[in-house]
Structure formats: C-alpha cells, structure tokens
Design a protein around this motif. Structure first.
Motif, mmCIF file in Angstrom:
data_model
loop_
_atom_site.group_PDB
_atom_site.id
_atom_site.type_symbol
_atom_site.label_atom_id
_atom_site.label_comp_id
_atom_site.label_asym_id
_atom_site.label_seq_id
_atom_site.Cartn_x
_atom_site.Cartn_y
_atom_site.Cartn_z
ATOM 1 N N ASN A 191 51.146 28.405 -12.788
ATOM 2 C CA ASN A 191 50.750 27.820 -11.612
ATOM 3 C C ASN A 191 49.851 26.553 -12.174
ATOM 4 O O ASN A 191 48.872 26.595 -12.949
ATOM 5 C CB ASN A 191 49.651 28.670 -10.800
ATOM 6 C CG ASN A 191 49.144 27.992 -9.782
ATOM 7 O OD1 ASN A 191 49.806 27.407 -8.916
ATOM 8 N ND2 ASN A 191 47.984 28.433 -9.224
ATOM 9 N N CYS A 192 50.143 25.389 -11.789
ATOM 10 C CA CYS A 192 50.000 24.260 -12.244
ATOM 11 C C CYS A 192 48.704 23.753 -11.742
ATOM 12 O O CYS A 192 48.103 22.749 -10.812
ATOM 13 C CB CYS A 192 50.762 23.002 -11.981
ATOM 14 S SG CYS A 192 50.344 21.448 -12.756
ATOM 15 N N TYR A 193 47.465 24.590 -12.181
ATOM 16 C CA TYR A 193 46.036 24.511 -11.633
ATOM 17 C C TYR A 193 45.011 24.493 -12.637
ATOM 18 O O TYR A 193 45.266 25.436 -13.683
ATOM 19 C CB TYR A 193 45.940 25.591 -10.566
ATOM 20 C CG TYR A 193 44.503 25.720 -9.875
ATOM 21 C CD1 TYR A 193 44.305 24.828 -8.807
ATOM 22 C CD2 TYR A 193 43.462 26.550 -10.364
ATOM 23 C CE1 TYR A 193 42.998 24.859 -8.130
ATOM 24 C CE2 TYR A 193 42.339 26.659 -9.666
ATOM 25 C CZ TYR A 193 41.997 25.779 -8.799
ATOM 26 O OH TYR A 193 40.632 25.919 -8.045
ATOM 27 N N GLY A 194 43.919 24.018 -12.637
ATOM 28 C CA GLY A 194 42.912 24.113 -13.653
ATOM 29 C C GLY A 194 43.499 23.684 -15.100
ATOM 30 O O GLY A 194 44.199 22.764 -15.202
ATOM 31 N N PRO A 195 42.931 24.769 -15.942
ATOM 32 C CA PRO A 195 43.594 24.266 -17.256
ATOM 33 C C PRO A 195 45.110 24.428 -17.661
ATOM 34 O O PRO A 195 45.606 23.638 -18.492
ATOM 35 C CB PRO A 195 42.899 25.422 -18.065
ATOM 36 C CG PRO A 195 41.755 25.950 -17.263
ATOM 37 C CD PRO A 195 42.247 25.776 -15.842
ATOM 38 N N ALA A 196 45.702 25.240 -16.799
ATOM 39 C CA ALA A 196 47.118 25.328 -16.554
ATOM 40 C C ALA A 196 47.752 23.865 -16.381
ATOM 41 O O ALA A 196 48.754 23.266 -17.023
ATOM 42 C CB ALA A 196 47.738 26.180 -15.692
ATOM 43 N N LYS A 197 46.934 23.034 -15.634
ATOM 44 C CA LYS A 197 47.356 21.611 -15.264
ATOM 45 C C LYS A 197 47.424 20.726 -16.575
ATOM 46 O O LYS A 197 48.643 20.136 -16.759
ATOM 47 C CB LYS A 197 46.726 20.925 -14.046
ATOM 48 C CG LYS A 197 47.469 19.639 -13.986
ATOM 49 C CD LYS A 197 46.532 18.993 -12.501
ATOM 50 C CE LYS A 197 46.727 19.759 -11.271
ATOM 51 N NZ LYS A 197 45.987 18.934 -10.320
ATOM 52 N N LEU A 198 46.638 20.861 -17.242
ATOM 53 C CA LEU A 198 46.257 20.119 -18.529
ATOM 54 C C LEU A 198 47.299 20.544 -19.683
ATOM 55 O O LEU A 198 48.038 19.459 -20.039
ATOM 56 C CB LEU A 198 44.853 20.114 -19.132
ATOM 57 C CG LEU A 198 44.911 19.509 -20.284
ATOM 58 C CD1 LEU A 198 45.174 17.981 -20.312
ATOM 59 C CD2 LEU A 198 43.399 19.877 -20.860
ATOM 60 N N ARG A 199 47.696 21.841 -19.635
ATOM 61 C CA ARG A 199 48.653 22.126 -20.687
ATOM 62 C C ARG A 199 50.266 21.760 -20.251
ATOM 63 O O ARG A 199 50.924 21.441 -21.011
ATOM 64 C CB ARG A 199 48.646 23.847 -20.568
ATOM 65 C CG ARG A 199 47.534 24.533 -21.148
ATOM 66 C CD ARG A 199 47.790 25.894 -21.496
ATOM 67 N NE ARG A 199 47.850 26.698 -20.300
ATOM 68 C CZ ARG A 199 46.717 27.077 -19.858
ATOM 69 N NH1 ARG A 199 45.527 27.156 -20.481
ATOM 70 N NH2 ARG A 199 46.828 28.147 -18.675
ATOM 71 N N MET A 200 50.233 21.918 -18.977
ATOM 72 C CA MET A 200 51.581 21.179 -18.435
ATOM 73 C C MET A 200 51.781 19.767 -18.490
ATOM 74 O O MET A 200 52.897 19.256 -18.894
ATOM 75 C CB MET A 200 51.831 21.772 -17.060
ATOM 76 C CG MET A 200 52.013 23.323 -16.814
ATOM 77 S SD MET A 200 52.061 23.639 -15.137
ATOM 78 C CE MET A 200 53.654 23.265 -14.545
ATOM 79 N N ILE A 201 50.905 19.047 -18.596
ATOM 80 C CA ILE A 201 50.630 17.641 -18.642
ATOM 81 C C ILE A 201 51.077 17.432 -20.159
ATOM 82 O O ILE A 201 51.764 16.497 -20.492
ATOM 83 C CB ILE A 201 49.521 16.941 -18.111
ATOM 84 C CG1 ILE A 201 49.199 17.044 -16.551
ATOM 85 C CG2 ILE A 201 49.397 15.367 -18.694
ATOM 86 C CD1 ILE A 201 47.992 16.356 -16.290
ATOM 87 N N GLU A 202 50.430 17.922 -20.945
ATOM 88 C CA GLU A 202 50.381 17.835 -22.565
ATOM 89 C C GLU A 202 51.901 18.121 -22.790
ATOM 90 O O GLU A 202 52.506 17.617 -23.762
ATOM 91 C CB GLU A 202 49.441 18.727 -22.998
ATOM 92 C CG GLU A 202 48.144 18.275 -23.112
ATOM 93 C CD GLU A 202 47.011 19.326 -23.616
ATOM 94 O OE1 GLU A 202 46.152 18.734 -24.363
ATOM 95 O OE2 GLU A 202 47.209 20.419 -23.968
ATOM 96 N N ALA A 203 52.335 19.545 -22.133
ATOM 97 C CA ALA A 203 53.836 19.730 -22.717
ATOM 98 C C ALA A 203 54.900 18.665 -22.146
ATOM 99 O O ALA A 203 55.890 18.389 -22.793
ATOM 100 C CB ALA A 203 54.174 21.027 -21.883
ATOM 101 N N TRP A 204 54.516 18.090 -20.918
ATOM 102 C CA TRP A 204 55.321 16.888 -20.394
ATOM 103 C C TRP A 204 55.564 15.688 -21.478
ATOM 104 O O TRP A 204 56.286 15.366 -21.921
ATOM 105 C CB TRP A 204 55.219 16.477 -19.139
ATOM 106 C CG TRP A 204 55.742 15.437 -18.659
ATOM 107 C CD1 TRP A 204 57.237 15.457 -17.968
ATOM 108 C CD2 TRP A 204 55.643 13.894 -18.830
ATOM 109 N NE1 TRP A 204 57.477 14.129 -17.583
ATOM 110 C CE2 TRP A 204 56.806 13.439 -18.264
ATOM 111 C CE3 TRP A 204 54.517 13.189 -19.453
ATOM 112 C CZ2 TRP A 204 56.862 11.899 -18.182
ATOM 113 C CZ3 TRP A 204 54.833 11.808 -19.449
ATOM 114 C CH2 TRP A 204 56.052 11.067 -18.678
ATOM 115 N N LEU A 205 54.177 15.340 -22.023
ATOM 116 C CA LEU A 205 54.195 14.505 -22.853
ATOM 117 C C LEU A 205 54.751 14.783 -24.363
ATOM 118 O O LEU A 205 55.614 13.977 -24.831
ATOM 119 C CB LEU A 205 52.653 14.309 -23.333
ATOM 120 C CG LEU A 205 51.865 13.374 -22.538
ATOM 121 C CD1 LEU A 205 50.402 13.230 -22.841
ATOM 122 C CD2 LEU A 205 52.359 11.877 -22.396
ATOM 123 N N ALA A 206 54.832 16.058 -24.817
ATOM 124 C CA ALA A 206 55.354 16.371 -25.864
ATOM 125 C C ALA A 206 56.908 16.402 -25.864
ATOM 126 O O ALA A 206 57.865 15.901 -26.661
ATOM 127 C CB ALA A 206 55.185 18.001 -26.242
#
Length: 234
Positions: A153-168
């Motif tokens: 769920n793209c919320y809180g710390p998970a949102k940052l992880r998903m943004i970082e994964a997109w960048l990678a």
C-alpha cells in the motif's frame, strides 16, 4: 542531473480524498446493488479505527464490497475516465495546476505518488499532463482487476520505498537526481525528509508544525469559488 517534482494527490492536488468518491461512482455504474453493503463497510471502517483492520486490508475489503472481487479491467478504466473528467479541473487546486506547469517549465519531470489506487489515478494524471503515477496497485489477472493489493500500500514509508524502486528501475541513482516533493499530510514525512526540496501544501496541523521545525516550505493553495467552476460541475 535528473530533476523530479513529485506530488501527493489527495488534498495536495485535489480538494478532497478521491478513493471513496471513486468507489461510490464505480459501485453505481457497475453494480448498484452493492451500495446496500455500505453498512458492512461502515463496520469494517470501525474495525480500522480500532486497529483491528490494517489500512491496506481496509482498501481491499472496500473494493470487494462496493466494486466486487473480480471486475473487467475495461469496465474500471471506463469508470476511471469518467471520474477523472469530474475531478480535473473542477476538484483540483488552481495553485497545484499552476505549480505543476511551473515545475515542468523549469525542466522537472512531474510524477504523482499517492496511496490511492493507480488504476484510476492514471486517468487523473493524464488530464493534468502527468505521465508517471506511483500508487497502490490492484492485482490484475486474466483481464480482471481483483480486490487485492499487489505489493505494498503506497502509504507512509512504503511510498518512499516505491519511489526509490521507481528511480532504480529507471537506472537513476539518488545522487543523480534533484527531487521536489509536495504533500499535505504528516504520513509523508519520510519522503519529505528524503527530498531535496520539501513542500507542506495545505498542511494539517501536525505537518505544519513539523515543517516549521525542519525548515520545509509551507504553501497554501486556495479553493476556486464554486461560482467560478465550469458549467456542469457541482
């Protein structure tokens, strides 16, 4: 150096949260009888408030109750397009739209990163001229959208992880990017702290206090008066 301007959606770009409104529209158009299940959803929401049901599970149950456990992708895409027409521009801040245009003019690639389901946010993003959405993903199988979250769920710390994964996934290291991030809610503190430029937009009190303590910019965008909205909006 890559430049990214990343926006939260609900109450940052839009006046109000979008998920419940989308659910109700989808229910009316796809399976109106499911609106009779709103009291059941109310009970589930109480369970969430009591911390008996997690945020992601609440989304899955709401999806299953009001839309159905298995819906053709094409049907939901059609609902998403109709929903987006009602959101942009009438339910979005003019200041947000202007800032998106300004970021783009400065050479920033604009993204939306939201806890809302990407399956309908993409239609909103398209109308805002935004090409990339990082959001909560519904599981899709054999041409059907299931009432299950795929991944986090793209919320809180998970949102940052998903943004970082997109960048990678784009082959971009963090040190190769300049990032602006805009949000209204303190749940996005991890991403705001990670960004090079953080903007607390229409912030509620906890985020406003945090922004003041951390030196983040505070921005307030006013709602457009209803009598100035395009005809047909309400």
């Amino acid at each position: 150096m890559h430049r990214f301007a990343i926006y939260d959606l609900d109450k940052t770009i839009t006046y109000a949260p979008t998920w419940t409104s989308f659910l109700l529209l989808a229910s009316r158009l796809i399976a109106p009888w499911r609106l009779l299940l709103l009291p059941v959803l109310g009970a589930v929401t109480i369970g969430y408030a009591l911390k008996l049901v997690g945020r992601g599970r609440l989304k899955e149950l709401a999806h299953a109750l009001l839309i159905g456990p298995r819906v053709p992708v094409a049907k939901l895409e059609a609902v998403a397009a109709l929903f987006a027409e009602g959101v942009v521009p009438g339910e979005t801040y003019a200041g947000a739209r202007a800032r998106i245009a300004a970021d783009r003019a400065e050479g920033y690639e604009v993204l939306i990163a939201t806890a809302s389901y990407a399956l309908y946010v993409r239609a909103i993003a398209e109308r805002l001229g935004v090409g990339t959405v990082i959001g909560t993903l519904a599981e899709v199988r054999d041409g059907y959208v299931l009432a299950r979250i795929s991944g986090e769920n793209c919320y809180g710390p998970a949102k940052l992880r998903m943004i970082e994964a997109w960048l990678a996934g784009q082959g971009i290291a963090r040190g190769e990017a300049t990032v602006r991030f805009y949000s209204d809610h303190v749940s996005d503190a991890p991403t705001l702290a990670w960004a090079d430029e953080a903007f607390a937009v229409n912030a509620h009190a906890p985020l406003r206090e945090m922004a003041k303590a951390r030196g983040w910019a505070v921005v307030d965008w006013e709602r457009q008066p209803r009598n100035l909205l395009p005809l047909g909006r309400n």
